[in-house]
Design an enzyme around this catalytic site. Structure first.
Site, PDB file in Angstrom:
ATOM      1  N   HIS A 142       0.838  -1.202   0.000  1.00  0.00           N
ATOM      2  CA  HIS A 142       0.000   0.000   0.000  1.00  0.00           C
ATOM      3  C   HIS A 142       0.870   1.248   0.000  1.00  0.00           C
ATOM      4  CE1 HIS A 142      -4.080  -1.717   1.584  1.00  0.00           C
ATOM      5  NE2 HIS A 142      -3.555  -2.463   0.634  1.00  0.00           N
TER       6      HIS A 142
ATOM      7  N   TYR B 106      -9.243   5.274   7.589  1.00  0.00           N
ATOM      8  CA  TYR B 106      -9.337   5.632   9.011  1.00  0.00           C
ATOM      9  C   TYR B 106     -10.451   6.670   9.141  1.00  0.00           C
ATOM     10  CZ  TYR B 106      -4.861   3.372  10.116  1.00  0.00           C
ATOM     11  OH  TYR B 106      -3.864   2.455  10.314  1.00  0.00           O
TER      12      TYR B 106
ATOM     13  N   PRO C  37      -3.495   0.472  18.837  1.00  0.00           N
ATOM     14  CA  PRO C  37      -3.221  -0.014  17.476  1.00  0.00           C
ATOM     15  C   PRO C  37      -3.509   0.995  16.358  1.00  0.00           C
ATOM     16  CG  PRO C  37      -5.135  -1.110  18.417  1.00  0.00           C
ATOM     17  CD  PRO C  37      -4.535  -0.297  19.501  1.00  0.00           C
TER      18      PRO C  37
ATOM     19  N   LYS D 186       1.614   0.117  15.043  1.00  0.00           N
ATOM     20  CA  LYS D 186       3.016   0.078  15.456  1.00  0.00           C
ATOM     21  C   LYS D 186       3.389  -1.141  16.306  1.00  0.00           C
ATOM     22  CE  LYS D 186       4.104   3.726  13.359  1.00  0.00           C
ATOM     23  NZ  LYS D 186       4.579   3.327  12.048  1.00  0.00           N
TER      24      LYS D 186
ATOM     25  N   TYR E  51       3.803   6.961   9.849  1.00  0.00           N
ATOM     26  CA  TYR E  51       3.031   5.746   9.577  1.00  0.00           C
ATOM     27  C   TYR E  51       3.902   4.684   8.896  1.00  0.00           C
ATOM     28  CZ  TYR E  51      -1.071   2.874   8.579  1.00  0.00           C
ATOM     29  OH  TYR E  51      -1.991   1.848   8.541  1.00  0.00           O
TER      30      TYR E  51
HETATM   31  P1  FAS Z   1       2.560 -11.533  21.825  1.00  0.00           P
HETATM   32  O1  FAS Z   1       1.619 -11.160  22.939  1.00  0.00           O
HETATM   33  O2  FAS Z   1       2.044 -11.624  20.440  1.00  0.00           O
HETATM   34  O3  FAS Z   1       3.235 -12.953  22.139  1.00  0.00           O
HETATM   35  C1  FAS Z   1       3.637 -13.268  23.467  1.00  0.00           C
HETATM   36  C2  FAS Z   1       3.615 -14.787  23.584  1.00  0.00           C
HETATM   37  O4  FAS Z   1       4.111 -15.128  24.873  1.00  0.00           O
HETATM   38  C3  FAS Z   1       2.203 -15.351  23.468  1.00  0.00           C
HETATM   39  O5  FAS Z   1       2.167 -16.392  22.532  1.00  0.00           O
HETATM   40  C4  FAS Z   1       1.903 -15.858  24.881  1.00  0.00           C
HETATM   41  O6  FAS Z   1       1.097 -17.006  24.873  1.00  0.00           O
HETATM   42  C5  FAS Z   1       3.298 -16.163  25.395  1.00  0.00           C
HETATM   43  N1  FAS Z   1       3.408 -16.115  26.867  1.00  0.00           N
HETATM   44  C6  FAS Z   1       2.812 -15.267  27.724  1.00  0.00           C
HETATM   45  N2  FAS Z   1       3.179 -15.558  28.993  1.00  0.00           N
HETATM   46  C7  FAS Z   1       4.018 -16.623  28.925  1.00  0.00           C
HETATM   47  C8  FAS Z   1       4.716 -17.383  29.889  1.00  0.00           C
HETATM   48  N3  FAS Z   1       4.623 -17.111  31.192  1.00  0.00           N
HETATM   49  N4  FAS Z   1       5.501 -18.408  29.479  1.00  0.00           N
HETATM   50  C9  FAS Z   1       5.611 -18.689  28.145  1.00  0.00           C
HETATM   51  N5  FAS Z   1       4.962 -18.012  27.172  1.00  0.00           N
HETATM   52  C10 FAS Z   1       4.176 -16.985  27.565  1.00  0.00           C
HETATM   53  N6  FAS Z   1      -0.726  -4.404  16.728  1.00  0.00           N
HETATM   54  C11 FAS Z   1      -0.902  -3.761  15.559  1.00  0.00           C
HETATM   55  O7  FAS Z   1       0.073  -3.272  14.985  1.00  0.00           O
HETATM   56  N7  FAS Z   1      -2.175  -3.658  15.004  1.00  0.00           N
HETATM   57  C12 FAS Z   1      -3.281  -4.218  15.616  1.00  0.00           C
HETATM   58  O8  FAS Z   1      -4.395  -4.113  15.117  1.00  0.00           O
HETATM   59  C13 FAS Z   1      -3.124  -4.907  16.829  1.00  0.00           C
HETATM   60  N8  FAS Z   1      -4.192  -5.509  17.448  1.00  0.00           N
HETATM   61  C14 FAS Z   1      -4.005  -6.153  18.662  1.00  0.00           C
HETATM   62  C15 FAS Z   1      -5.082  -6.768  19.352  1.00  0.00           C
HETATM   63  C16 FAS Z   1      -4.883  -7.406  20.595  1.00  0.00           C
HETATM   64  C17 FAS Z   1      -6.048  -8.047  21.325  1.00  0.00           C
HETATM   65  C18 FAS Z   1      -3.603  -7.424  21.173  1.00  0.00           C
HETATM   66  C19 FAS Z   1      -3.365  -8.076  22.525  1.00  0.00           C
HETATM   67  C20 FAS Z   1      -2.522  -6.831  20.488  1.00  0.00           C
HETATM   68  C21 FAS Z   1      -2.718  -6.205  19.234  1.00  0.00           C
HETATM   69  N9  FAS Z   1      -1.664  -5.613  18.523  1.00  0.00           N
HETATM   70  C22 FAS Z   1      -1.820  -4.975  17.349  1.00  0.00           C
HETATM   71  C23 FAS Z   1      -0.350  -5.673  19.022  1.00  0.00           C
HETATM   72  C24 FAS Z   1       0.189  -7.041  18.697  1.00  0.00           C
HETATM   73  O9  FAS Z   1       0.162  -7.244  17.321  1.00  0.00           O
HETATM   74  C25 FAS Z   1       1.539  -7.111  19.318  1.00  0.00           C
HETATM   75  O10 FAS Z   1       2.289  -5.940  19.053  1.00  0.00           O
HETATM   76  C26 FAS Z   1       2.309  -8.321  18.903  1.00  0.00           C
HETATM   77  O11 FAS Z   1       1.522  -9.441  19.169  1.00  0.00           O
HETATM   78  C27 FAS Z   1       3.613  -8.307  19.690  1.00  0.00           C
HETATM   79  O12 FAS Z   1       4.193  -9.533  19.581  1.00  0.00           O
HETATM   80  P2  FAS Z   1       4.921 -10.204  20.836  1.00  0.00           P
HETATM   81  O13 FAS Z   1       5.766  -9.173  21.498  1.00  0.00           O
HETATM   82  O14 FAS Z   1       5.522 -11.451  20.318  1.00  0.00           O
HETATM   83  O15 FAS Z   1       3.774 -10.486  21.909  1.00  0.00           O
HETATM   84  C1  PHB Z   2      -5.369  -4.396  11.007  1.00  0.00           C
HETATM   85  O1  PHB Z   2      -5.501  -4.654   9.804  1.00  0.00           O
HETATM   86  O2  PHB Z   2      -5.595  -5.234  11.918  1.00  0.00           O
HETATM   87  C2  PHB Z   2      -4.933  -3.007  11.407  1.00  0.00           C
HETATM   88  C3  PHB Z   2      -4.469  -2.137  10.437  1.00  0.00           C
HETATM   89  C4  PHB Z   2      -4.068  -0.849  10.804  1.00  0.00           C
HETATM   90  C5  PHB Z   2      -4.152  -0.464  12.133  1.00  0.00           C
HETATM   91  C6  PHB Z   2      -4.614  -1.352  13.113  1.00  0.00           C
HETATM   92  C7  PHB Z   2      -5.006  -2.630  12.740  1.00  0.00           C
HETATM   93  O3  PHB Z   2      -3.774   0.801  12.493  1.00  0.00           O
END
Ligand code: FAS
Ligand code: PHB
Length: 401
Positions: free
Chosen positions: A75, A208, A300, A304, A392
């Site tokens: 994009h 957005y 989100p 980032k 962005y």
């Molecule tokens: P993660 O949370 O992905 O991974 C951590 C891992 O550690 C998990 O698999 C967990 O099971 C494991 N873990 C936890 N405790 C443990 C323990 N005690 N022992 C062993 N393992 C353990 N980012 C965006 O850019 N756009 C979005 O739209 C967006 N939506 C999101 C929605 C939600 C509900 C959440 C929670 C996050 C969202 N994020 C979004 C952010 C997300 O994408 C994170 O930045 C990304 O998952 C980060 O990756 P990790 O740091 O690997 O953490």
């Molecule tokens: C998504 O596609 O999940 C998404 C994209 C852009 C954002 C947040 C989430 O800023």
């Protein structure tokens, strides 16, 4: 107690832990990855959707970028919709050619899992009661339990370093003495209700939306799979939202052209995520290093979260490689400061973009008018639009140096 030995114990099998494991493997550094959930559970979480160039490059460096380039959507801009009108932020023109890749976190995680499995790298899924020990010494240890045919078995991993990639609710940050850590947090007074549907996206790029009814985002995963978000009150429950109610509310927040293009269908995933800004300082505690959501959370809006996890891992993998190959601790000693400089810049943009696009209960009617005035300035000012665009697509790693 079964004792194992490795160089780096990675806790957490999300994108941060998997990507770190892949980069260390390619550099000949041994690591054991410990994940508390099952692989299917990790893959079932629907999260991020947009990758910056730094993240794309890192996935290529890790040897897992092929499917992203094949199936991802490049994009060059996105639309901002307010007062019933859409305005395109032309990122590519405003940043000298930079673009982003729309490729879901689920797919990134799947590619990394497949690569780890293909390389036969030691990975413990369904690990229970993971604990970290002696990370303030040069002999840190990780303990965990597994349950098998012989009942519950205790395990211990002796290692040189612990990488805390265990997310916001993980054990690593929680194990740091409170006197050694500072946490900065801002919780937003609303959440994001997200829907994934096998329907064609409403537009070829993201939209957005700042609407008097609340924020909305039209995103996508492919030409046949869409991802939508609606701002909802923190008190809202996902069971309060039928698919029909979701589509009706989304329509009310869109402009006529997008409304006419909207194809609805049954949700294949529906969930509400809270929004917070959160940063841990420092990100290193002796021989334990925090990376990704274990150390920081962004709302989100600025896309980032996943990208910050990737840049943390870039710095951390480089630090470990320097330690083992070049026998220097310079990268390790600089890790926290290098990450936090980038983290706070992303936190600032994510907070600013969230503040601009969402309805805040306490801002009153003037709040909406002031947001619309700022949006009007941004979309009609090259400087204003360039500021949005360069943040962005992701500031360069050496920004400000
Ligand atoms: P993660 O949370 O992905 O991974 C951590 C891992 O550690 C998990 O698999 C967990 O099971 C494991 N873990 C936890 N405790 C443990 C323990 N005690 N022992 C062993 N393992 C353990 N980012 C965006 O850019 N756009 C979005 O739209 C967006 N939506 C999101 C929605 C939600 C509900 C959440 C929670 C996050 C969202 N994020 C979004 C952010 C997300 O994408 C994170 O930045 C990304 O998952 C980060 O990756 P990790 O740091 O690997 O953490
Ligand atoms: C998504 O596609 O999940 C998404 C994209 C852009 C954002 C947040 C989430 O800023």
């Amino acid at each position: 107690m079964q004792i194992q030995r490795t160089q780096v114990a990675i806790i957490g099998g999300g994108p941060a832990g998997l990507l770190l494991g892949q980069l260390l493997h390619k550099a000949g550094i041994e690591a054991i990855l410990i994940e508390r959930q099952s692989p299917d559970y990790v893959l079932s979480r629907i999260r991020a959707g947009v990758l910056e160039q730094v993240s794309m490059d890192l996935l290529d460096e890790a040897g897992v970028g092929a499917r992203m380039h094949r199936e991802g959507l490049v994009h060059g801009g996105f639309d901002m919709l307010f007062k019933g009108e859409r305005h395109r932020i032309d990122m590519q023109a405003l940043t000298g050619g930079q673009q982003v890749m729309v490729y879901g976190q689920t797919e990134v995680t799947r590619d990394l899992m497949d690569a780890r499995q293909a390389a036969g790298l030691p990975t413990i899924y369904d690990a229970a009661n993971v604990t970290v020990h002696d990370f303030d010494t040069d002999r840190p240890r990780v303990r965990y339990e597994t349950t098998g045919p012989n009942g519950t078995e205790q395990h211990e991993i002796a290692c040189d370093f612990i990488a805390g990639c265990d997310g916001f609710h993980g054990v690593c940050r929680a194990s740091v003495p409170r006197s050694a850590i500072r946490e900065y947090e801002k919780v937003y007074p609303f959440g994001w209700l997200g829907v994934l549907a096998d329907t064609p996206p409403v537009h070829h790029e993201l939209i957005y939306v700042n609407s008097p009814r609340g924020f909305a985002l039209c995103s996508q995963r492919s030409h046949t799979r869409s991802r939508y978000y609606l701002q909802v009150p923190l008190t809202d429950k996902v069971e309060n939202w039928s698919d029909e109610a979701f589509w009706d509310e989304l329509r009310l927040r869109l402009d006529p052209a997008a409304r006419a293009q909207l194809v609805t269908g049954p949700s294949i995933e529906k969930s509400i995520a809270p929004l917070r800004s959160f940063v841990t300082e420092p990100m290193r505690f002796g021989r334990m290093f925090l990376a990704g959501d274990a150390a920081h959370i962004v709302p989100p809006t600025g896309a980032k979260g996943l990208n910050l996890a990737a840049s943390d891992v870039k710095y951390l993998s480089g630090a470990f490689i320097e330690f083992y190959r070049d026998k220097t601790a310079a990268g390790i000693d600089a890790y926290s400061e290098r990450c936090l400089r980038r983290v706070w810049r992303a936190e600032r943009f994510s907070w600013w973009f969230t503040s601009l696009m969402h309805r805040f209960p306490d801002n009153g009617e003037i709040g909406q008018k002031l947001q619309e005035a700022e949006l009007d300035y941004i979309v009609h000012s090259e400087a204003g639009s360039r500021s949005v665009a360069e943040n962005y697509v992701g500031l360069p790693l050496n920004f400000g140096e």
